[in-house]
Scaffold this motif. Sequence first.
Motif, PDB file in Angstrom:
ATOM      1  N   ASP A  13       1.857  -0.267  -7.179  1.00 46.90           N
ATOM      2  CA  ASP A  13       1.496  -1.548  -6.453  1.00 46.90           C
ATOM      3  C   ASP A  13       1.454  -1.489  -5.158  1.00 46.90           C
ATOM      4  O   ASP A  13       1.736  -2.750  -4.285  1.00 46.90           O
ATOM      5  N   THR A  14       1.669  -0.393  -4.456  1.00 44.65           N
ATOM      6  CA  THR A  14       1.396  -0.352  -2.943  1.00 44.65           C
ATOM      7  C   THR A  14       2.631  -0.633  -2.306  1.00 44.65           C
ATOM      8  O   THR A  14       2.575  -0.806  -0.989  1.00 44.65           O
ATOM      9  N   ALA A  15       3.651  -0.794  -3.101  1.00 47.90           N
ATOM     10  CA  ALA A  15       5.033  -0.973  -2.493  1.00 47.90           C
ATOM     11  C   ALA A  15       5.787   0.143  -2.416  1.00 47.90           C
ATOM     12  O   ALA A  15       5.563   1.090  -3.340  1.00 47.90           O
ATOM     13  N   ALA A  16       6.821   0.356  -1.525  1.00 46.18           N
ATOM     14  CA  ALA A  16       7.682   1.202  -1.289  1.00 46.18           C
ATOM     15  C   ALA A  16       8.827   1.518  -2.607  1.00 46.18           C
ATOM     16  O   ALA A  16       9.429   0.257  -2.672  1.00 46.18           O
ATOM     17  N   HIS A  17       8.991   2.467  -3.031  1.00 46.03           N
ATOM     18  CA  HIS A  17      10.253   2.590  -4.039  1.00 46.03           C
ATOM     19  C   HIS A  17      11.014   3.792  -3.771  1.00 46.03           C
ATOM     20  O   HIS A  17      10.357   4.880  -3.233  1.00 46.03           O
ATOM     21  N   ARG A  24      10.846   8.379  -0.650  1.00 48.76           N
ATOM     22  CA  ARG A  24      10.171   7.230  -0.834  1.00 48.76           C
ATOM     23  C   ARG A  24       8.722   7.021  -1.239  1.00 48.76           C
ATOM     24  O   ARG A  24       8.161   7.749  -0.852  1.00 48.76           O
ATOM     25  N   SER A  40       2.866   3.376   4.123  1.00 47.13           N
ATOM     26  CA  SER A  40       1.596   2.820   3.655  1.00 47.13           C
ATOM     27  C   SER A  40       0.426   3.351   4.402  1.00 47.13           C
ATOM     28  O   SER A  40      -0.541   3.430   3.860  1.00 47.13           O
ATOM     29  N   THR A  58       5.127   5.407  -2.851  1.00 46.53           N
ATOM     30  CA  THR A  58       4.119   4.318  -2.993  1.00 46.53           C
ATOM     31  C   THR A  58       2.710   4.875  -3.603  1.00 46.53           C
ATOM     32  O   THR A  58       2.394   5.932  -3.587  1.00 46.53           O
ATOM     33  N   TRP A  74      -1.299   3.570  -5.262  1.00 42.79           N
ATOM     34  CA  TRP A  74      -2.391   2.653  -5.498  1.00 42.79           C
ATOM     35  C   TRP A  74      -3.432   3.059  -6.577  1.00 42.79           C
ATOM     36  O   TRP A  74      -3.676   4.195  -6.714  1.00 42.79           O
ATOM     37  N   ASP A  84       8.524   2.519   5.468  1.00 49.04           N
ATOM     38  CA  ASP A  84       7.464   1.793   4.588  1.00 49.04           C
ATOM     39  C   ASP A  84       6.229   1.632   5.204  1.00 49.04           C
ATOM     40  O   ASP A  84       5.088   1.691   4.609  1.00 49.04           O
ATOM     41  N   ARG A 117      -3.666  -4.754  -4.732  1.00 45.67           N
ATOM     42  CA  ARG A 117      -2.838  -4.105  -5.459  1.00 45.67           C
ATOM     43  C   ARG A 117      -3.655  -4.553  -6.762  1.00 45.67           C
ATOM     44  O   ARG A 117      -4.625  -5.215  -6.782  1.00 45.67           O
ATOM     45  N   GLY A 151      -2.410  -5.308   0.189  1.00 40.84           N
ATOM     46  CA  GLY A 151      -1.249  -4.228   0.847  1.00 40.84           C
ATOM     47  C   GLY A 151      -0.690  -4.523   2.123  1.00 40.84           C
ATOM     48  O   GLY A 151      -1.458  -5.575   2.838  1.00 40.84           O
TER      49      GLY A 151
END
Length: 498
Positions: free
Chosen positions: A142-146, A156, A53, A158, A160, A49, A73, A79
Amino acid sequence: MVVTRVSGRVRSLRARLVATVLLLFTVACVAIGVATTLSLDRYLSTRQDRELSFSLEGFVAQQTGRAPGPLTRDDGSRGTPAEGPGPGGPGGMFLGPGPGANSIGAVFVDGRVVTARLAQRGGTTATVSEADLAALGAVPADTAAHDVTLSLGDYRATGWAQGATTYLIAQPDNAGATVSRLVVTELVVLGGAVVLAGIAAAVLVRRELRPLERVAGVAAQVGDLPLDRGEVHLAARVPDPDPRTEVGQVGTALNHMLDNVEGALAARQESETRLRRFVADASHELRTPLTAIRGYAELSRRERDPVPERTTHALTRIASQAERMSTLVEDLLLLARIDAGRPLERAEVDLTRLVLDAVGDAHVAGRDHRWLPELPDEPVTVTGDAHRLAQVVTNLLANARTHTPPGTAVTVSLDRPAPGRVRLRVADDGPGIAPDVAPRVFERFARGAQGRSRAGNDTPSTGLGLAIVAAVVAAHDGTVGVDSVPGRTVFTVDLPVR
């Protein structure tokens, strides 16, 4: 092997110990494997992750022309801060070989794809399929890993967002693949370790339980010895028990117990031997004076001179009691000889003739009974002592005559129930034997208090007739038993032909 019954199934102690060791070993291995897998998954996921980023910051910098840095975000939060330049630093190509290989970068404006490329090894790029773009477009910016599943595999991703523009980058989920390979490896290694541990546990447990098996073997040998009769020497002992171990302590205690039992058996045997010798000697010595008493009584009764009536009656009673005592002495002497193990005569005996003679004698002695012989057409012969076997038949018939009322029907049958076996039955329709007396009718001097006992018959009984039957039959390697209910009593004698 020491065994125990668990829920209706018999399981050995060895199997239970091995199963317990394997269970504990498996639980420990599973716990270690789960902890290792979770720790590695968390470490690799965090690292991936962070790299994701960094790649997103580099991709945004490449697309916007600004220096990479922490991204904000949509909700105003920051982030993941970059700890250094990512793989796609200023002026660099985020989709180059190395960590960015097989990565996907895409730019969306108002939901439409502006650019999308798949970086391949060797520095080349390829287009992304529409289905994969649709899946990537659904990833929150949302700059988060999914996690996202594409046609290329598990990824994975992410993203922005800056106004209507969304920057998104996706990389293969190498952490999940690594953890999956680790789980497979752990399962293979765990299976092999369990098999090896099972073999080692079986060998070790077998070696450690070997002394206990010796203890069980000694106990089984002692359990098979005829401790209820005869001279018994308990030679079985647990060899060299180690008192420092629990099994050794059990073996030592068993040896000590066997020493005590052997001493008690020796004392009992010596006492019984002295008693039998006394009975035999006393019976032998009593025969002479009893013979003299009977002779003088008979001689006095034959005196030519007139003898008072009372004296005649007294002499008659003396002769009768002397005769009864002589019979008792002879029975005791016979039992003493059998107990001493004196060999019987061995010759071919016609049981059919013995039964016919015994029934004829019983008919003369008990005319108020009905005697019914049921004999086969062919003679039935065995190998044994004719005189003693005749005594067996005579005693059984005398028992039926003595302990049943007049009019009782006594049936004597002879057959061959199996090859090499002969069966003699004496059945009567008398009152039967009391349930509390039946188990001990073959004991010496056993008498019932009521019911079948005497049955109104005044014929004297020594209480040794059935005991002699049991002793003689046992000396011929046969068996004798009784089955009695009110209205039917059956004595059964089984003898081997040879």
